[in-house]
Write an enzyme that holds these catalytic residues in place. Structure first.
Site, PDB file in Angstrom:
ATOM      1  N   CYS A  77       0.867  -1.177   0.000  1.00  0.00           N
ATOM      2  CA  CYS A  77       0.000   0.000   0.000  1.00  0.00           C
ATOM      3  C   CYS A  77       0.904   1.229   0.000  1.00  0.00           C
ATOM      4  CB  CYS A  77      -0.864  -0.034   1.256  1.00  0.00           C
ATOM      5  SG  CYS A  77      -1.926   1.402   1.458  1.00  0.00           S
ATOM      6  N   CYS A 192      -0.620   3.556  -6.743  1.00  0.00           N
ATOM      7  CA  CYS A 192      -1.525   2.986  -5.730  1.00  0.00           C
ATOM      8  C   CYS A 192      -1.746   1.546  -6.154  1.00  0.00           C
ATOM      9  CB  CYS A 192      -2.845   3.754  -5.720  1.00  0.00           C
ATOM     10  SG  CYS A 192      -4.185   2.914  -4.820  1.00  0.00           S
TER      11      CYS A 192
HETATM   12  N1  DGL Z   1      -3.872   0.594  -2.192  1.00  0.00           N
HETATM   13  C1  DGL Z   1      -3.468   1.698  -1.408  1.00  0.00           C
HETATM   14  C2  DGL Z   1      -2.315   2.475  -2.021  1.00  0.00           C
HETATM   15  O1  DGL Z   1      -1.488   1.891  -2.618  1.00  0.00           O
HETATM   16  C3  DGL Z   1      -4.522   2.559  -0.778  1.00  0.00           C
HETATM   17  C4  DGL Z   1      -5.655   3.058  -1.582  1.00  0.00           C
HETATM   18  C5  DGL Z   1      -6.709   3.610  -0.667  1.00  0.00           C
HETATM   19  O2  DGL Z   1      -7.093   2.900   0.257  1.00  0.00           O
HETATM   20  O3  DGL Z   1      -7.116   4.763  -0.857  1.00  0.00           O
HETATM   21  O4  DGL Z   1      -2.177   3.646  -1.892  1.00  0.00           O
END
Ligand code: DGL
Length: 271
Positions: A77, A192
């Protein structure tokens, strides 16, 4: 059987986005037990304040380690990495932690036009960590390249809910806005982990050739480097993965079917 304990790798995301990294980890570490924790109850992270996210992620990892031994933690993440990796490393000096960051440097190396786009969450783009990364990459780059960011508001949430039609519309809206600002963008950083799940939608929205940069495989290589015993050639049968969610189990269950074509038995964080 070797009799030695199986290496356990924790994979964390706000929700289902980390499945794009899970795929790469599964391929790179066939001898490791992968344990996934999705904070579906709090997803999406990207529009929440950094301080609250830091407290949330550090508490979840603390509780996770109390119920399951982990040899390595992969923060799959970008947002959690941006706001919490330093605090996590400080609290868990015994645990190797691999984070994920927008791959600005590889994108600058790949671009021919010198124009790079970055789509990520608002929290990632606003973080001091991302700003420092951006400045360091541009300081070392020859030929006056430029980096153009867009917070893809709403997209992680649409993917989280499995709404592919809305996700396609949002990829189109966000990429067109970037291309209006800098039409020569030929390289797009997917900053993301939710966004590579809708790779085809980005390609369809570009209307021209564009290279998509996703650092999942680089993260998996880094994990393999840190856990040489869990890589190819360990000769063990695949340990079956563990799936945990802080929210309703159905959203993670649906996502593993939708994005990995894999059935999953989803547990609560401490079970
Ligand atoms: N998948 C996550 C990232 O890489 C978070 C996305 C989210 O929850 O807004 O930033």
């Amino acid at each position: 059987m070797s009799g030695s304990p199986v290496t356990a790798v924790g994979v964390f995301d706000s929700g289902v986005g980390g499945l794009s990294v899970w795929r790469a980890l599964r391929a790179a570490l066939p001898g490791a037990h992968l344990s996934y924790l999705a904070d579906n109850a709090w997803a999406p992270y990207g529009e929440r304040p950094a301080e609250a996210l830091r407290g949330r992620v550090t508490a979840l990892v603390r509780d996770w380690r109390a119920c399951e031994p982990l040899d390595l933690l992969v923060l799959a993440c970008n947002t959690a990495t941006a706001v919490a990796i330093d605090a996590l490393r400080q609290e868990h000096p015994d645990l190797p932690i691999v984070g994920i960051e927008p791959a600005v440097r590889p994108a600058l190396a790949a671009t021919r036009s010198g124009r790079v786009g970055v789509v990520a969450t608002r929290a990632t783009l606003n973080s001091a960590r991302y700003q420092a990364l951006r400045s360091a990459c541009l300081a070392g780059a020859a030929g006056g390249p430029s980096v153009h960011e867009r917070a893809a508001d709403g997209l992680a949430d649409a993917i989280e809910r499995g709404d592919e039609a809305l996700a396609r519309a949002l990829c189109h809206r966000h990429l067109r806005a970037l291309l209006d600002e800098a039409p020569a963008i030929d390289t797009l950083v997917l900053g993301c982990t939710h966004y590579p799940l809708v790779r085809e939608a980005w390609l369809a929205a570009s209307e021209g050739p564009i290279a998509l940069i996703d650092p999942a495989e680089a993260v998996a290589r880094r994990a393999r480097h840190l856990l040489p015993g869990a890589g190819p050639g360990s000769g063990e049968a695949l340990p079956s993965p563990t799936w945990r969610s802080t929210g309703h189990p159905e959203s993670l269950r649906r996502a593993t079917r939708q994005w990995l074509n894999l059935p999953a038995e989803v547990r609560s964080p401490q079970s």
